[in-house]
Write a protein that holds these residues in place. Structure first.
Motif, short mmCIF file in Angstrom:
data_model
loop_
_atom_site.label_atom_id
_atom_site.label_comp_id
_atom_site.label_asym_id
_atom_site.label_seq_id
_atom_site.Cartn_x
_atom_site.Cartn_y
_atom_site.Cartn_z
N ALA A 231 0.85 -1.24 -0.09
CA ALA A 231 0.00 0.06 0.03
C ALA A 231 0.83 1.11 -0.08
CB ALA A 231 -0.94 0.11 1.23
N LEU A 232 1.93 1.25 0.72
CA LEU A 232 2.84 2.14 0.79
C LEU A 232 3.47 2.50 -0.46
CD1 LEU A 232 4.40 4.56 2.56
CD2 LEU A 232 5.81 2.96 3.17
N ALA A 233 3.79 1.60 -1.15
CA ALA A 233 4.58 1.86 -2.64
C ALA A 233 3.56 2.27 -3.55
CB ALA A 233 5.02 0.30 -2.89
N LEU A 234 2.23 1.76 -3.30
CA LEU A 234 1.51 2.44 -4.35
C LEU A 234 0.95 3.79 -4.02
CD1 LEU A 234 -1.42 -0.47 -4.31
CD2 LEU A 234 0.43 -0.34 -5.97
N LYS A 235 1.15 4.21 -2.86
CA LYS A 235 0.53 5.62 -2.56
C LYS A 235 1.61 6.50 -2.73
CE LYS A 235 -2.15 7.84 1.10
NZ LYS A 235 -3.19 7.85 0.19
N THR A 236 3.07 6.09 -2.66
CA THR A 236 4.20 6.97 -2.96
C THR A 236 4.51 7.22 -4.51
OG1 THR A 236 5.22 6.00 -0.85
CG2 THR A 236 6.61 6.98 -2.47
N ASN A 237 4.44 5.96 -5.16
CA ASN A 237 4.88 5.76 -6.43
C ASN A 237 3.74 6.24 -7.36
OD1 ASN A 237 7.27 5.11 -5.57
ND2 ASN A 237 6.67 2.84 -5.99
N TYR A 238 2.50 6.11 -7.02
CA TYR A 238 1.33 6.26 -8.07
C TYR A 238 0.35 6.98 -7.22
CZ TYR A 238 4.01 2.73 -10.26
OH TYR A 238 4.94 1.95 -10.82
N PRO A 239 0.53 8.10 -6.54
CA PRO A 239 -0.28 8.76 -5.73
C PRO A 239 -1.65 9.30 -6.76
CG PRO A 239 1.62 10.23 -6.57
CD PRO A 239 1.90 8.95 -6.81
N GLU A 240 -1.81 9.46 -8.00
CA GLU A 240 -2.63 9.86 -8.75
C GLU A 240 -3.67 8.69 -9.47
OE1 GLU A 240 -1.18 12.88 -11.47
OE2 GLU A 240 -0.46 14.08 -9.94
N THR A 241 -3.08 7.48 -9.28
CA THR A 241 -3.77 6.14 -9.83
C THR A 241 -4.81 6.03 -9.22
OG1 THR A 241 -1.74 5.67 -10.90
CG2 THR A 241 -3.38 4.01 -10.85
N SER A 242 -5.91 5.56 -9.61
CA SER A 242 -7.04 4.80 -9.10
C SER A 242 -6.97 3.37 -9.44
CB SER A 242 -8.53 5.62 -9.68
OG SER A 242 -8.60 6.74 -9.53
N PHE A 243 -7.12 2.79 -8.30
CA PHE A 243 -7.42 1.25 -8.15
C PHE A 243 -8.58 0.51 -8.07
CE2 PHE A 243 -3.08 2.79 -6.94
CZ PHE A 243 -2.32 2.07 -7.82
N ILE A 244 -9.16 -0.37 -8.92
CA ILE A 244 -10.19 -0.90 -8.56
C ILE A 244 -10.08 -2.56 -8.69
CG2 ILE A 244 -12.77 -0.96 -9.39
CD1 ILE A 244 -12.30 1.73 -11.24
N THR A 245 -10.53 -2.99 -7.74
CA THR A 245 -10.00 -4.52 -7.68
C THR A 245 -11.24 -5.55 -7.08
OG1 THR A 245 -8.24 -6.32 -6.73
CG2 THR A 245 -9.43 -4.37 -4.95
N GLU A 255 -9.59 -4.72 2.95
CA GLU A 255 -9.76 -3.69 3.91
C GLU A 255 -8.70 -3.01 4.32
OE1 GLU A 255 -12.65 -2.82 4.55
OE2 GLU A 255 -13.83 -3.73 3.32
N ARG A 256 -7.35 -3.87 4.31
CA ARG A 256 -6.24 -3.34 4.86
C ARG A 256 -5.84 -2.39 3.80
NH1 ARG A 256 -3.52 -4.85 9.51
NH2 ARG A 256 -1.51 -3.93 9.68
N LEU A 257 -5.82 -2.47 2.51
CA LEU A 257 -5.21 -1.73 1.58
C LEU A 257 -6.05 -0.49 1.50
CD1 LEU A 257 -4.78 -4.20 -1.35
CD2 LEU A 257 -3.04 -3.15 -0.05
N ARG A 258 -7.24 -0.56 1.84
CA ARG A 258 -8.38 0.60 1.81
C ARG A 258 -8.02 1.52 2.99
NH1 ARG A 258 -12.39 3.47 -1.16
NH2 ARG A 258 -13.65 4.44 0.35
N ASN A 259 -7.79 0.93 4.00
CA ASN A 259 -7.41 1.53 5.05
C ASN A 259 -6.34 2.72 4.90
OD1 ASN A 259 -7.66 2.36 8.00
ND2 ASN A 259 -5.78 1.42 8.29
N LYS A 260 -5.25 2.03 4.14
CA LYS A 260 -3.94 3.00 3.84
C LYS A 260 -4.16 3.90 2.79
CE LYS A 260 -1.69 1.00 7.00
NZ LYS A 260 -1.14 1.54 8.21
N LEU A 261 -5.02 3.57 1.46
CA LEU A 261 -5.27 4.21 0.44
C LEU A 261 -6.43 5.15 0.37
CD1 LEU A 261 -4.16 1.23 -2.03
CD2 LEU A 261 -2.53 3.23 -1.44
N GLY A 262 -7.37 4.87 1.15
CA GLY A 262 -8.68 5.38 1.16
C GLY A 262 -9.46 5.57 -0.31
N ASN A 263 -9.76 6.66 -0.85
CA ASN A 263 -10.85 6.64 -1.83
C ASN A 263 -9.93 6.50 -3.25
OD1 ASN A 263 -12.90 7.23 -0.47
ND2 ASN A 263 -12.74 9.50 -0.58
N GLN A 264 -8.69 6.26 -3.09
CA GLN A 264 -7.88 5.76 -4.11
C GLN A 264 -7.92 4.39 -4.53
OE1 GLN A 264 -3.35 6.51 -3.34
NE2 GLN A 264 -2.92 6.09 -5.68
#
Length: 277
Positions: A231-245, A255-264
């Motif tokens: 999650a940290l790598a996604l948020k740091t390296n791709y802060p403007e990317t939306s992820f849908i999974t 839920e753990r990823l969502r807690n870190k990434l929020g609405n991303q």
């Protein structure tokens, strides 16, 4: 572009049928296509209920050879008699297995030779146009999902661990890309890294399974700390990317990823639709 999920493990009410499979419908000003075809013909029935004409689909993209992504192919080939199917040059020459819930085959056990003129084999990289690319995730900078350890293949020389040489990635867009990850067996971060390096473009939206399963009795996959690191790598390296999974992303992992990434980060399901500008 319009995107609709025709097949996923989950559905939220209504008459649509979920299954352990994945199929997306994508429609742009230039074409319409299917990104995988689920595990059965349910994607066709769901499409009809969603007023999507499968007979009008221009082409099909198959991300990899596992049954939950290719099982609906025979039904599609009969239903739509013109659309070509793009898949890895290695896919049909191998048999795939899983040892989860007992060792079993997860390959399509159907003779597809009557349709071989409709298959277009994809090598290390192929570009349809300046906006559409099919490629293999070549980066190995990050670990692959631990659940890969339960997956095997036989390319004619015996059963060995699956190296996912049959997995390819779909990327579309002129400036910001839409990327379909399939199950991301080569690793979500490796896929993003590979797409960035090969295209030089930003990823606006990535959609698909992450193959990050919830640990269960007798099987441990990524630890909470390892999920946090992703999650940290996604948020740091791709802060403007939306992820849908969805599909092969575990509930607890999500839920753990969502807690870190929020609405991303958001979750899809059978019947989910979205418009990406």
């Amino acid at each position: 572009m319009k995107i609709a999920v025709l097949s996923d493990n989950r559905a939220e009410g209504g008459s649509l049928e979920p299954e352990h499979g994945l199929s997306l419908y994508l429609e742009t000003a230039q074409f319409s296509c299917l990104l995988d075809v689920g595990a059965s013909d349910r994607f066709i029935r769901n499409a009809e209920k969603m007023n999507i004409d499968i007979r009008a689909v221009d082409f099909v993209f198959i991300s990899h050879g596992h049954m939950d992504h290719i099982g609906g192919l025979p039904a599609f080939l009969e239903f739509n008699q013109t659309a070509p199917v793009y898949l890895s040059e290695n896919l049909l020459s191998q048999i795939y297995y899983s040892e989860r819930n007992g060792f079993h085959r997860i390959s399509l056990d159907v003779d597809l030779t009557p349709y071989e003129d409709r298959f277009i084999n994809v090598g290390p990289g192929i570009v349809f146009s300046h906006e559409l690319t099919l490629s293999m995730a070549s980066s190995r900078q990050y670990p692959r999902p631990k659940a890969n350890q339960t997956l095997y293949k036989d390319a004619g020389e015996g059963i060995v661990p699956d190296d996912f040489d049959h997995e390819i990635i779909f990327a579309f867009g002129s400036e910001q890309l839409f990327v379909y990850s399939g199950c991301a067996h080569r690793g979500l971060l490796n896929i993003l890294d590979s797409v960035r390096l090969s295209t030089g473009k930003k990823v606006g939206t990535l959609m698909g399974g992450f193959h990050l399963l919830d640990s269960e009795k007798g099987r441990l996959y990524e630890s909470p700390d390892e999920i946090d690191s992703i999650a940290l790598a996604l948020k740091t390296n791709y802060p403007e990317t939306s992820f849908i999974t969805g599909h092969c992303t575990g509930e607890k992992v999500y839920e753990r990823l969502r807690n870190k990434l929020g609405n991303q980060l958001n979750r899809f399901y059978t019947g989910y639709t979205t418009i990406i500008e």
